[in-house]
Design a protein around this motif. Sequence first.
Motif, PDB file in Angstrom:
ATOM      1  N   GLU A  68       1.276  11.469  -6.734  1.00  0.00           N
ATOM      2  CA  GLU A  68       1.459  11.212  -5.310  1.00  0.00           C
ATOM      3  C   GLU A  68       2.246   9.934  -5.070  1.00  0.00           C
ATOM      4  O   GLU A  68       2.296   9.040  -5.920  1.00  0.00           O
ATOM      5  CB  GLU A  68       0.092  11.098  -4.616  1.00  0.00           C
ATOM      6  CG  GLU A  68      -0.755  12.351  -4.676  1.00  0.00           C
ATOM      7  CD  GLU A  68      -1.963  12.241  -3.775  1.00  0.00           C
ATOM      8  OE1 GLU A  68      -1.936  11.383  -2.875  1.00  0.00           O
ATOM      9  OE2 GLU A  68      -2.920  13.005  -3.976  1.00  0.00           O
ATOM     10  N   GLU A  69       2.849   9.857  -3.912  1.00  0.00           N
ATOM     11  CA  GLU A  69       3.510   8.635  -3.485  1.00  0.00           C
ATOM     12  C   GLU A  69       2.439   7.570  -3.222  1.00  0.00           C
ATOM     13  O   GLU A  69       1.389   7.866  -2.631  1.00  0.00           O
ATOM     14  CB  GLU A  69       4.318   8.910  -2.213  1.00  0.00           C
ATOM     15  CG  GLU A  69       5.286   7.802  -1.850  1.00  0.00           C
ATOM     16  CD  GLU A  69       6.183   8.202  -0.697  1.00  0.00           C
ATOM     17  OE1 GLU A  69       7.394   7.967  -0.770  1.00  0.00           O
ATOM     18  OE2 GLU A  69       5.657   8.775   0.301  1.00  0.00           O
ATOM     19  N   ILE A  70       2.684   6.354  -3.687  1.00  0.00           N
ATOM     20  CA  ILE A  70       1.681   5.309  -3.568  1.00  0.00           C
ATOM     21  C   ILE A  70       2.271   4.057  -2.905  1.00  0.00           C
ATOM     22  O   ILE A  70       3.481   3.824  -2.952  1.00  0.00           O
ATOM     23  CB  ILE A  70       1.087   4.913  -4.936  1.00  0.00           C
ATOM     24  CG1 ILE A  70       2.179   4.431  -5.894  1.00  0.00           C
ATOM     25  CG2 ILE A  70       0.288   6.051  -5.533  1.00  0.00           C
ATOM     26  CD1 ILE A  70       1.658   3.905  -7.223  1.00  0.00           C
ATOM     27  N   THR A  71       1.391   3.292  -2.294  1.00  0.00           N
ATOM     28  CA  THR A  71       1.749   1.982  -1.761  1.00  0.00           C
ATOM     29  C   THR A  71       1.100   0.926  -2.650  1.00  0.00           C
ATOM     30  O   THR A  71      -0.111   0.943  -2.875  1.00  0.00           O
ATOM     31  CB  THR A  71       1.252   1.810  -0.317  1.00  0.00           C
ATOM     32  OG1 THR A  71       1.877   2.802   0.508  1.00  0.00           O
ATOM     33  CG2 THR A  71       1.595   0.434   0.215  1.00  0.00           C
ATOM     34  N   VAL A  72       1.927   0.021  -3.166  1.00  0.00           N
ATOM     35  CA  VAL A  72       1.453  -1.020  -4.074  1.00  0.00           C
ATOM     36  C   VAL A  72       1.518  -2.369  -3.358  1.00  0.00           C
ATOM     37  O   VAL A  72       2.562  -2.757  -2.835  1.00  0.00           O
ATOM     38  CB  VAL A  72       2.299  -1.067  -5.364  1.00  0.00           C
ATOM     39  CG1 VAL A  72       1.764  -2.151  -6.304  1.00  0.00           C
ATOM     40  CG2 VAL A  72       2.304   0.280  -6.057  1.00  0.00           C
ATOM     41  N   THR A  73       0.399  -3.074  -3.348  1.00  0.00           N
ATOM     42  CA  THR A  73       0.332  -4.413  -2.768  1.00  0.00           C
ATOM     43  C   THR A  73       0.303  -5.433  -3.888  1.00  0.00           C
ATOM     44  O   THR A  73      -0.455  -5.297  -4.851  1.00  0.00           O
ATOM     45  CB  THR A  73      -0.922  -4.575  -1.889  1.00  0.00           C
ATOM     46  OG1 THR A  73      -0.888  -3.581  -0.856  1.00  0.00           O
ATOM     47  CG2 THR A  73      -0.966  -5.950  -1.248  1.00  0.00           C
ATOM     48  N   VAL A  74       1.135  -6.468  -3.773  1.00  0.00           N
ATOM     49  CA  VAL A  74       1.258  -7.503  -4.794  1.00  0.00           C
ATOM     50  C   VAL A  74       0.483  -8.740  -4.354  1.00  0.00           C
ATOM     51  O   VAL A  74       0.587  -9.177  -3.207  1.00  0.00           O
ATOM     52  CB  VAL A  74       2.736  -7.868  -5.030  1.00  0.00           C
ATOM     53  CG1 VAL A  74       2.863  -8.885  -6.170  1.00  0.00           C
ATOM     54  CG2 VAL A  74       3.562  -6.625  -5.327  1.00  0.00           C
ATOM     55  N   ASP A 108       9.195  -8.249  -0.909  1.00  0.00           N
ATOM     56  CA  ASP A 108       8.065  -7.853  -0.070  1.00  0.00           C
ATOM     57  C   ASP A 108       6.810  -7.661  -0.919  1.00  0.00           C
ATOM     58  O   ASP A 108       6.877  -7.221  -2.072  1.00  0.00           O
ATOM     59  CB  ASP A 108       8.379  -6.559   0.679  1.00  0.00           C
ATOM     60  CG  ASP A 108       9.502  -6.736   1.690  1.00  0.00           C
ATOM     61  OD1 ASP A 108       9.731  -7.896   2.102  1.00  0.00           O
ATOM     62  OD2 ASP A 108      10.142  -5.734   2.052  1.00  0.00           O
ATOM     63  N   LYS A 109       5.671  -7.961  -0.313  1.00  0.00           N
ATOM     64  CA  LYS A 109       4.408  -7.837  -1.038  1.00  0.00           C
ATOM     65  C   LYS A 109       3.847  -6.424  -1.002  1.00  0.00           C
ATOM     66  O   LYS A 109       2.783  -6.177  -1.575  1.00  0.00           O
ATOM     67  CB  LYS A 109       3.389  -8.831  -0.478  1.00  0.00           C
ATOM     68  CG  LYS A 109       3.734 -10.277  -0.812  1.00  0.00           C
ATOM     69  CD  LYS A 109       2.591 -11.215  -0.503  1.00  0.00           C
ATOM     70  CE  LYS A 109       2.890 -12.627  -0.968  1.00  0.00           C
ATOM     71  NZ  LYS A 109       1.769 -13.562  -0.735  1.00  0.00           N
ATOM     72  N   GLN A 110       4.523  -5.499  -0.330  1.00  0.00           N
ATOM     73  CA  GLN A 110       4.133  -4.088  -0.359  1.00  0.00           C
ATOM     74  C   GLN A 110       5.330  -3.249  -0.791  1.00  0.00           C
ATOM     75  O   GLN A 110       6.438  -3.420  -0.286  1.00  0.00           O
ATOM     76  CB  GLN A 110       3.625  -3.624   1.002  1.00  0.00           C
ATOM     77  CG  GLN A 110       2.178  -4.001   1.262  1.00  0.00           C
ATOM     78  CD  GLN A 110       1.519  -3.110   2.279  1.00  0.00           C
ATOM     79  OE1 GLN A 110       2.167  -2.520   3.126  1.00  0.00           O
ATOM     80  NE2 GLN A 110       0.199  -3.003   2.216  1.00  0.00           N
ATOM     81  N   ILE A 111       5.079  -2.367  -1.750  1.00  0.00           N
ATOM     82  CA  ILE A 111       6.117  -1.542  -2.342  1.00  0.00           C
ATOM     83  C   ILE A 111       5.668  -0.095  -2.321  1.00  0.00           C
ATOM     84  O   ILE A 111       4.507   0.204  -2.644  1.00  0.00           O
ATOM     85  CB  ILE A 111       6.392  -1.970  -3.793  1.00  0.00           C
ATOM     86  CG1 ILE A 111       6.762  -3.458  -3.850  1.00  0.00           C
ATOM     87  CG2 ILE A 111       7.487  -1.118  -4.425  1.00  0.00           C
ATOM     88  CD1 ILE A 111       6.720  -4.028  -5.244  1.00  0.00           C
ATOM     89  N   VAL A 112       6.565   0.815  -1.955  1.00  0.00           N
ATOM     90  CA  VAL A 112       6.272   2.248  -1.967  1.00  0.00           C
ATOM     91  C   VAL A 112       6.976   2.871  -3.174  1.00  0.00           C
ATOM     92  O   VAL A 112       8.167   2.686  -3.372  1.00  0.00           O
ATOM     93  CB  VAL A 112       6.740   2.934  -0.670  1.00  0.00           C
ATOM     94  CG1 VAL A 112       6.503   4.447  -0.761  1.00  0.00           C
ATOM     95  CG2 VAL A 112       6.015   2.349   0.532  1.00  0.00           C
TER      96      VAL A 112
END
Length: 283
Positions: A68-74, A108-112
């Motif tokens: 699945e497509e995910i959102t990654v927070t750093v 950015d601290k959020q990556i898709v």
Amino acid sequence: MRELSLFKFCPKFKPNQLKICLLLLFLFGGERAFSQIALNVSPPILEVEVTGGGVRNFQIELINGGEEEITVTVDLADFLLSPEGNTELQGKGETSFSLSEWMTTKQDKQIVLKPGEKRKVGFELRVPRGERGARYGVVVFEALPREIPRGKIALGIRTGSLVFLTIPRTEKIGGEIKEISIEESKVTFQNTGNTHLEVEGSLLVKNPEGKVINRLHFPENPSLVLPQGERYFSIPWDKESLLPGKYLLEVRMSARRGRQLINLDRREIEYEVLKGGEKQIGG
């Protein structure tokens, strides 16, 4: 709607296989079905040398290995090692040898990420002038499905890369045996220096004349010990096998730096085995 978060760390560090595997579980009321997600991080360990006043840029690669497509927070954090060798994630700047305050994220601290997609994330590390020794931090990545259908259970992943910084030619190496407990079959060692060590040790059993009759290596060898941190080592012996009499017990602790073995500390105690019992008579 209910939300439940559950955190769990990998229990052990090994000097050549350090990694974080912290899981985060979000529970939403309704039909119980898990989303299949996976996030791979490379490298899991990053060891760098930067002089005081220097700057180092580095990258960490993320791979969406799920369906699945995910959102990654750093995020950035620090960590400690408990005396048992367990990892303990700490907030930014909460440790004496924090590195997270010297690191910044360069995007950015959020990556898709789409399924199978790879992405390199850049970071900058700035070392203030006059600093010495070593510092330790964690780049944390938290992944969740980009879309969580209502009434589903979503399993998120929190993983990351450990960053070990050494400021060259400023290291202070030292260690001390804090305690030898015969009753608990345990040795307590403390790293008194300002850099991490791969520590190993042994127990020598001697007769009253000083002749070695047995040598026991600790099963935790080698163990990573951070600056000012303590580590427990267990004595793998059968005290009942000792015949009545007096003995000298000597603990030796050392550390490996490359191919070099550095002697850190040794301590000797007297020990007497009585008929039907045992007694420690010195320290």
